[in-house]
Scaffold this active site. Structure first.
Site, PDB file in Angstrom:
ATOM      1  N   HIS A  18      24.001  33.610  71.229  1.00 18.32           N
ATOM      2  CA  HIS A  18      23.093  32.163  71.428  1.00 18.32           C
ATOM      3  C   HIS A  18      22.354  31.891  69.797  1.00 18.32           C
ATOM      4  O   HIS A  18      22.145  32.334  69.088  1.00 18.32           O
ATOM      5  CB  HIS A  18      21.893  32.311  72.763  1.00 18.32           C
ATOM      6  CG  HIS A  18      22.551  32.745  73.614  1.00 18.32           C
ATOM      7  ND1 HIS A  18      21.810  33.431  74.764  1.00 18.32           N
ATOM      8  CD2 HIS A  18      24.066  32.552  74.453  1.00 18.32           C
ATOM      9  CE1 HIS A  18      22.509  33.673  75.881  1.00 18.32           C
ATOM     10  NE2 HIS A  18      23.149  33.262  75.820  1.00 18.32           N
TER      11      HIS A  18
ATOM     12  N   TYR B  74      19.879  33.422  68.318  1.00 17.29           N
ATOM     13  CA  TYR B  74      18.299  33.182  69.220  1.00 17.29           C
ATOM     14  C   TYR B  74      18.550  34.882  69.855  1.00 17.29           C
ATOM     15  O   TYR B  74      17.617  35.335  71.020  1.00 17.29           O
ATOM     16  CB  TYR B  74      18.982  32.168  70.907  1.00 17.29           C
ATOM     17  CG  TYR B  74      18.070  31.970  71.792  1.00 17.29           C
ATOM     18  CD1 TYR B  74      16.865  33.254  71.871  1.00 17.29           C
ATOM     19  CD2 TYR B  74      18.294  31.185  72.403  1.00 17.29           C
ATOM     20  CE1 TYR B  74      15.876  32.489  72.592  1.00 17.29           C
ATOM     21  CE2 TYR B  74      17.908  30.815  72.831  1.00 17.29           C
ATOM     22  CZ  TYR B  74      16.373  31.602  73.570  1.00 17.29           C
ATOM     23  OH  TYR B  74      15.191  31.192  74.219  1.00 17.29           O
ATOM     24  N   HIS B  75      18.514  35.785  69.493  1.00 15.93           N
ATOM     25  CA  HIS B  75      19.705  37.186  69.215  1.00 15.93           C
ATOM     26  C   HIS B  75      19.993  38.027  70.496  1.00 15.93           C
ATOM     27  O   HIS B  75      19.440  39.067  71.153  1.00 15.93           O
ATOM     28  CB  HIS B  75      17.759  37.936  69.599  1.00 15.93           C
ATOM     29  CG  HIS B  75      16.834  37.332  67.779  1.00 15.93           C
ATOM     30  ND1 HIS B  75      16.609  37.572  66.997  1.00 15.93           N
ATOM     31  CD2 HIS B  75      15.853  36.403  68.664  1.00 15.93           C
ATOM     32  CE1 HIS B  75      16.140  37.088  66.290  1.00 15.93           C
ATOM     33  NE2 HIS B  75      15.158  36.074  67.096  1.00 15.93           N
ATOM     34  N   HIS B  76      20.980  36.983  70.780  1.00 17.78           N
ATOM     35  CA  HIS B  76      22.233  37.589  72.022  1.00 17.78           C
ATOM     36  C   HIS B  76      23.433  37.855  71.614  1.00 17.78           C
ATOM     37  O   HIS B  76      23.429  37.429  72.091  1.00 17.78           O
ATOM     38  CB  HIS B  76      21.368  36.725  73.038  1.00 17.78           C
ATOM     39  CG  HIS B  76      20.205  36.317  73.299  1.00 17.78           C
ATOM     40  ND1 HIS B  76      20.095  34.879  73.692  1.00 17.78           N
ATOM     41  CD2 HIS B  76      18.998  37.161  73.293  1.00 17.78           C
ATOM     42  CE1 HIS B  76      18.231  34.632  73.902  1.00 17.78           C
ATOM     43  NE2 HIS B  76      18.302  36.117  73.986  1.00 17.78           N
ATOM     44  N   GLN B  77      23.224  38.463  70.343  1.00 12.99           N
ATOM     45  CA  GLN B  77      25.006  38.592  70.210  1.00 12.99           C
ATOM     46  C   GLN B  77      25.557  39.524  70.874  1.00 12.99           C
ATOM     47  O   GLN B  77      24.828  40.372  72.141  1.00 12.99           O
ATOM     48  CB  GLN B  77      24.916  39.353  69.031  1.00 12.99           C
ATOM     49  CG  GLN B  77      24.359  39.219  67.705  1.00 12.99           C
ATOM     50  CD  GLN B  77      22.910  39.188  67.969  1.00 12.99           C
ATOM     51  OE1 GLN B  77      22.410  40.672  68.588  1.00 12.99           O
ATOM     52  NE2 GLN B  77      22.061  38.280  67.000  1.00 12.99           N
TER      53      GLN B  77
END
Length: 495
Positions: free
Chosen positions: A288, A433-436
């Protein structure tokens, strides 16, 4: 060589759940290896300390490859290298995503099938119900008094026609509301606190910190243990039943590749022996993304509230009809999020435009057989034209919200993007968004029971197994994956 029944690599959101649930069974000896140290930094436990953790000793502090759609910039990826993993560094936002997200995960992972696990892991402050659990390890709060600016932005969204949603983790996430948070008694409730600390004195669970896995030990086509480095020495441990890799979307594929599990041609280029040709390892990487809209405040912004982080309101929205779930998730901050090239007053606030259903897919790869060499990480931000259109729509939505009457007492001039061209602003300011997710995906790398294709005794359980990212923050789904994996391991050992 020491022998345990199960060895779990990584004490993050999923790994802590796997280890704890297995250790609840007195018949299993479980070893949990964590590359980082103990979670002793006070900023971990203070919800307001989240930004102070980035770039510190608890952060892997990755930099991605130059991004062609971002003017060659290399965004920073903070990822947790500490007990609790990224649950010790994240924004504490607890979101499951849209129920339809799980349809893409294949048999056994539909929302009705994963909902019992979400309920099992949760201690919801409003109590149990059709969509929530009480008494589980993870404290989730929804009933708190929000900051005045966060509340005004939610009111602005409602004024602009968005429904107010009091519970984004119920039937539908769509609408504006206040985030559910993993906070307990005013402190971050990481998976280290939720799962490990209550069981750390059990003799069946051993936790070793600063123990970085370097490769998996293979015996033929079976994984039988882990080699790890600790205090400058190499150690080897054997797993009588299973090894579970829960090192995260970046480190889990690295460990598989270093162990000869990956694209055969790529492994040979680095002089690594091929154990199993799995071209999907490291592929399907996606994330994200966020872009800031920063507004000067008309009057002084009240200070942060004790026991809360500055981003605790959000909006789920669909940029076009026909989508199975929201593709936009703006996140609202009562502080200005200036980057190093920005200037502005302290009294300002930020609406972060977020896209959460990306079509772009990237990859990561080894640059060397050295376990400590940097990885090549390319998330391919905005490579797909649909992602560029979605981000433009998300930024425009956030700008519109600032003109609502509900924000009149707070919203002054728009500082960023201001009069800048939108596509240029997006290119210059987009961040993770830190959602890998996705680098050990179900279907290509692991099966629906999280077993690595072609290898016995080896599972992967973390956000890397998601074939498609959920349309929301990924910490809650990662914990759920850990809960399910523990059941799968126990069932297999029992059979």
């Amino acid at each position: 060589m020491e022998t345990f029944d199960v060895v779990v690599v990584g004490a993050g959101s999923a790994g802590a759940a796997v280890a704890r649930r297995l250790a609840d069974d007195d018949a299993l000896r479980v070893l949990l290896l964590e590359a980082g140290g103990p979670d002793v930094n006070p900023d971990i436990h203070d919800p307001g300390g989240v930004f102070r953790l980035w770039g510190g000793p608890e952060d892997y502090d990755y930099r991605v490859a130059p991004q062609t759609r971002l003017g060659g910039r290399r965004p920073h990826w903070p990822r947790g290298k500490v007990l609790g993993g990224s649950s010790s560094l994240n924004g504490m936002i607890f979101v499951r995503g849209a129920p339809a997200d799980y349809d893409a995960w294949g048999p056994g992972w539909s929302y009705p099938e994963v909902l019992p696990y979400f309920k099992r892991l949760e201690d919801f402050d409003r109590g149990a119900g059709d969509y929530h659990g009480a008494g589980g390890p993870v404290r989730v709060i929804a009933d708190y008094a929000p900051h005045q600016v966060n509340a005004a932005i939610v009111a602005a969204a409602v004024e602009q026609g968005m429904p107010f949603n009091p519970d984004c983790n119920a039937e539908r996430p769509d609408g504006a509301g206040f985030c559910q948070l993993t906070i307990r008694h005013g402190r971050r409730h990481s998976t280290a606190d939720a799962y490990l600390r209550p069981r750390c004195d059990r003799p069946v669970l051993e936790i070793r910190t600063r123990a970085r896995a370097r490769r998996l030990i293979m015996r033929g086509r079976r994984c039988v243990g882990v080699e790890y480095a600790q205090d400058g020495r190499l150690h080897r441990v054997e797993a009588a039943h299973q090894v579970v890799v829960s090192a995260g979307t970046v480190e889990s594929p690295r460990l598989l590749l270093l162990s000869g599990l990956g694209d055969a041609a790529g492994l040979r280029r680095h002089g690594l022996a091929v154990v199993e040709d799995l071209p999907g390892v490291g592929r399907n990487l996606h994330d994200h993304a966020l872009v800031p809209v920063i507004v000067a405040a008309r009057r002084p912004v009240p200070p942060a509230l004790p026991g809360l982080q500055p981003m605790h309101s959000q909006l789920f929205w669909r940029s076009r009809p026909g989508l199975p779930g929201p593709d936009v998730q703006p996140l609202f901050f009562h502080i200005p999020l200036y980057d190093e090239d920005m200037t502005g007053p302290d009294d300002a606030f930020t609406l972060m435009a977020g896209i959460v259903r990306p079509e772009s897919r990237g990859h990561l790869a080894l640059t060397s057989a050295d376990p400590d060499a940097p990885l090549h990480i390319d998330p391919a931000y905005l490579r797909a034209s649909a992602d560029r259109a979605c981000m433009l729509a998300a930024v425009e939505l956030c700008r519109e919200l600032t003109h609502a009457a509900a924000l009149r007492e707070w919203a002054g001039p728009e500082l960023y993007p201001g009069d800048r061209e939108l596509s240029e602003h997006i290119e210059r300011t987009l961040v993770t968004y830190h959602h890998q997710v996705g680098t050990c995906a179900m279907g290509t790398v692991v099966d629906q029971r999280l077993r690595v294709h072609g290898i016995d005794g080896l599972r992967v359980a973390d956000a890397s197994v998601m074939p498609a990212v959920t349309s929301g923050n990924t910490n809650a789904p990662a914990i759920m994956i850990g809960e399910r994996c523990a059941d799968m391991v126990r069932e297999e050992i029992g059979s």
